[in-house]
Design a protein around this motif. Structure first.
Motif, mmCIF file in Angstrom:
data_model
loop_
_atom_site.group_PDB
_atom_site.id
_atom_site.type_symbol
_atom_site.label_atom_id
_atom_site.label_comp_id
_atom_site.label_asym_id
_atom_site.label_seq_id
_atom_site.Cartn_x
_atom_site.Cartn_y
_atom_site.Cartn_z
ATOM 1 N N UNK A 198 -4.867 26.701 34.276
ATOM 2 C CA UNK A 198 -5.666 28.265 34.540
ATOM 3 C C UNK A 198 -6.749 28.243 33.770
ATOM 4 N N UNK A 199 -6.872 27.623 33.092
ATOM 5 C CA UNK A 199 -8.178 27.078 31.747
ATOM 6 C C UNK A 199 -9.031 26.908 33.009
ATOM 7 N N UNK A 200 -8.664 25.316 33.574
ATOM 8 C CA UNK A 200 -9.626 24.720 34.130
ATOM 9 C C UNK A 200 -10.343 25.094 35.330
ATOM 10 N N UNK A 201 -9.297 26.075 35.675
ATOM 11 C CA UNK A 201 -9.907 26.889 36.918
ATOM 12 C C UNK A 201 -10.289 27.692 37.143
ATOM 13 N N UNK A 202 -9.731 29.072 35.939
ATOM 14 C CA UNK A 202 -10.229 30.428 35.680
ATOM 15 C C UNK A 202 -11.917 30.116 35.233
ATOM 16 N N UNK A 203 -11.946 29.379 33.472
ATOM 17 C CA UNK A 203 -12.310 30.304 32.465
ATOM 18 C C UNK A 203 -13.809 29.024 32.504
ATOM 19 N N UNK A 204 -13.182 28.192 33.169
ATOM 20 C CA UNK A 204 -13.999 26.865 33.128
ATOM 21 C C UNK A 204 -14.706 26.432 35.188
ATOM 22 N N UNK A 205 -14.269 26.435 35.847
ATOM 23 C CA UNK A 205 -14.600 26.520 36.958
ATOM 24 C C UNK A 205 -14.295 25.033 37.113
ATOM 25 N N UNK A 206 -13.889 24.522 36.746
ATOM 26 C CA UNK A 206 -14.182 22.841 36.588
ATOM 27 C C UNK A 206 -12.414 22.355 38.003
ATOM 28 N N UNK A 207 -12.638 21.851 38.696
ATOM 29 C CA UNK A 207 -12.189 21.367 40.369
ATOM 30 C C UNK A 207 -12.067 19.845 40.162
ATOM 31 N N UNK A 208 -11.363 19.160 40.718
ATOM 32 C CA UNK A 208 -11.521 18.021 40.751
ATOM 33 C C UNK A 208 -11.127 17.926 42.737
ATOM 34 N N UNK A 209 -10.718 18.728 43.263
ATOM 35 C CA UNK A 209 -11.420 18.727 45.504
ATOM 36 C C UNK A 209 -11.531 19.353 45.252
ATOM 37 N N UNK A 210 -12.162 19.879 46.649
ATOM 38 C CA UNK A 210 -12.537 21.225 47.031
ATOM 39 C C UNK A 210 -11.013 21.536 47.926
ATOM 40 N N UNK A 211 -11.971 23.347 48.365
ATOM 41 C CA UNK A 211 -11.141 23.718 48.276
ATOM 42 C C UNK A 211 -10.719 23.420 49.912
ATOM 43 N N UNK A 212 -9.536 24.572 51.091
ATOM 44 C CA UNK A 212 -9.479 23.336 52.013
ATOM 45 C C UNK A 212 -10.355 24.298 52.939
ATOM 46 N N UNK A 213 -10.684 25.523 52.512
ATOM 47 C CA UNK A 213 -12.479 26.379 53.724
ATOM 48 C C UNK A 213 -13.440 25.745 53.218
ATOM 49 N N UNK A 214 -13.369 24.804 52.170
ATOM 50 C CA UNK A 214 -14.809 24.331 52.450
ATOM 51 C C UNK A 214 -14.661 22.996 52.918
#
Length: 111
Positions: A46-62
């Motif tokens: 949750x912290x990585x996704x919501x607070x930092x916006x850090x992710x390893x993968x693109x979203x399905x809609x991308x």
């Protein structure tokens, strides 16, 4: 508690995205070597996704957008970057096929 995450964003980004550490490995490193408080994996996610916006993968809609760009570039395997980290084309092509982006794009032009 958000402060410790935001202050260490470059470290977290390097470990998680560039060095491709798993979430579990990241959690263990941060807690043992950088004095982060012990928390659940879900908390870290949750912290990585919501607070930092850090992710390893693109979203399905991308993927449909990425595939369309690929088609518009005369099917050249152009470089993909996610937060400044190069995403391998081999993995991109796998995700394009998995997401159904090819079928969605074809269907849009058949109307």
């Amino acid at each position: 508690m958000d402060d410790i995450f935001t202050q260490n964003r470059p470290l977290i980004k390097r470990l998680y995205q560039e060095e491709r550490k798993s979430l579990k490995q990241l959690k263990e490193i941060l807690e043992s070597e950088h004095k982060f408080p012990e928390s659940s994996l879900a908390f870290y996610e949750t912290k990585l996704r919501d607070l930092l916006g850090v992710r390893k993968k693109f979203k399905r809609e991308d993927w449909p957008v990425i595939y369309q760009h690929h088609l518009n570039s005369n099917k050249k395997n152009t470089a993909l970057y996610l937060d400044g980290v190069k995403f391998p084309w081999r993995k991109a092509w796998k995700e394009i096929r998995r997401s159904g982006a090819r079928e969605a794009t074809i269907g849009e032009y058949m109307d």
